[in-house]
Design an enzyme around this catalytic site. Structure first.
Site, short mmCIF file in Angstrom:
data_model
loop_
_atom_site.label_atom_id
_atom_site.label_comp_id
_atom_site.label_asym_id
_atom_site.label_seq_id
_atom_site.Cartn_x
_atom_site.Cartn_y
_atom_site.Cartn_z
NE ARG A 53 -26.07 -32.09 24.80
CZ ARG A 53 -25.98 -32.76 23.65
NH1 ARG A 53 -24.94 -32.56 22.85
NH2 ARG A 53 -26.90 -33.62 23.29
CE1 TYR A 107 -4.51 -16.12 27.03
CE2 TYR A 107 -5.65 -17.97 26.03
CZ TYR A 107 -5.37 -17.19 27.13
OH TYR A 107 -5.96 -17.48 28.33
CG ASP A 179 -7.65 -15.31 18.63
OD1 ASP A 179 -8.38 -14.30 18.72
OD2 ASP A 179 -7.30 -15.98 19.62
CE LYS A 204 -9.19 -12.17 27.33
NZ LYS A 204 -9.62 -13.56 27.11
#
Length: 387
Positions: A53, A107, A179, A204
């Protein structure tokens, strides 16, 4: 070799960056450290403990070094999804009462987060024209903290004034966030022109095989350290096994992206000349409004483009049904070609009015080009269009 060796081509970095020499146990493939429990070292701070974590598992740290090398960054952080990357970056950068400038179309998930969640977090957001520097100045407020943009916009494939945005952010002491999912570091490295933080949906092209969900943030140790601290608290860490798959996918990144980009440009040129297609949005085309900028900044134009059939929504739906090679699916960046209508998938969370304002019409079709032979893709479209 050093994973930050500037003389190394990205093809070489993709394979060799961060790989240990000598290799663990003689294996040329980095092992998966799935363990959550590691012996502590006296004097370690909490965020330095080896724990999944906390993003300090050895498999995670290996992946971070490889990702940083590819983007030309000081350090990197993997997250559980692309949305985890962008939202955690914003959470680390903005506090209640702060203001964000966002340039261009985004997006759908990012747009939805900014319009729905930002007000609940006490943020204000101004969406501005990515070409209008006067609008950026007018948007500035005393508590403006960051400027957000996409390298190549989704789904219209516009290329903003990236150099101008990076310089404007430096001038006004804003954290610049980009991005880079559509471009990948093969096509463009935003840190090279001064962007502070680079985000990706690694689901992606970085992974490229449509079999995992992950995100990436790269930048300086200071900037990424702040993002990592927030990610540690929110718990959006990437599992080591998914990280192993991502690192494996990265090794063929340059090969895949170049092939996909060449295919996309060939197909876009074919469609632009077809009488059944009304409009094609691809920055590699001479007719694209940002072609000159993309040609000057990028090494290629990416693998995702969009177009509008001449017959509207019925023609778009008929085309999706008639094509045989691409899958009708909403993602992008995989080895297989994918086709979708953003109005009913990636941008369905936007209202019709919001989509129309951004030029995302109901008949707009987005195509993510795979590594198939370009001639076969063109032949499939030619047949589906009734040639």
């Amino acid at each position: 070799m050093s994973e930050h060796d500037a003389a190394a081509a990205i093809d070489t970095l993709a394979v060799h960056a961060a790989e240990p020499r000598p290799a663990h146990g003689g294996s040329v493939v980095h092992p998966i450290y799935q363990g959550t429990v590691f012996e502590t070292v006296p004097g370690q701070a909490y965020d330095e403990l080896q724990y999944i974590r906390l993003n300090t598992n050895p498999s995670q740290e290996y992946l971070h070094r490889k990702l940083a090398a590819l983007e030309g960054a000081e350090t990197a952080l993997a997250t559980a999804s692309g949305m985890a990357a962008i939202t955690t970056t914003l959470l680390a950068t903005l506090g209640a009462g702060d203001h964000l400038i966002a340039a261009g179309a985004f997006y759908g998930g990012t747009h939805h987060f900014l319009t729905e969640q930002a007000p609940r977090l006490g943020w204000t957001v101004d969406f501005v024209d990515p070409e209008d520097r006067d609008a950026w100045t007018e948007a500035l407020r005393p508590r403006t903290k960051a400027f957000l943009v996409e390298t190549i916009s989704n789904p219209l494939a516009r290329v903003a004034d990236l150099e101008g945005i990076a310089a404007f952010s430096r001038e006004h002491r804003l954290t610049s966030i980009i991005d880079n999912t559509f471009a990948t570091p093969v096509v463009f490295r935003p840190h090279s022109i001064g962007f502070d933080l680079v985000c990706h949906s690694a689901t992606k092209a970085l992974n490229g095989h449509s079999d995992l969900v992950a995100g990436v943030v790269t930048g300086s140790a200071e900037h990424v350290g702040a993002v990592r601290h927030v990610l540690n608290l929110y718990g959006g860490s990437l599992d080591p096994h998914a990280g192993f798959l991502l690192a494996r996918g990265l090794k063929t990144l340059a090969l895949r992206v170049r092939q996909q980009g060449a295919n996309a440009l060939a197909l876009a040129r074919f469609l632009e000349g077809h009488n059944a297609i009304a409009q094609v949005n691809h920055p590699g085309l001479d007719t694209h409004p940002d072609h000159a900028r993309a040609s000057a900044l990028f090494d290629g134009y990416g693998s995702v483009f969009s177009f509008r059939p001449a017959g509207g929504v019925p023609a778009a739906e008929a085309l999706l049904k008639a094509l045989r090679l691409p899958y009708v699916a909403p993602s992008l960046g995989g080895v297989e070609s994918l086709i979708t209508r953003p109005a009913v998938t990636s941008h369905a969370g936007m209202s019709p009015e919001e989509r129309a304002a951004e030029g995302i019409h109901d008949d707009l079709v987005r195509f993510s080009t795979g590594i198939e032979a370009a001639d076969d893709l063109i032949a499939d479209f030619s047949r589906a269009l009734g040639d």
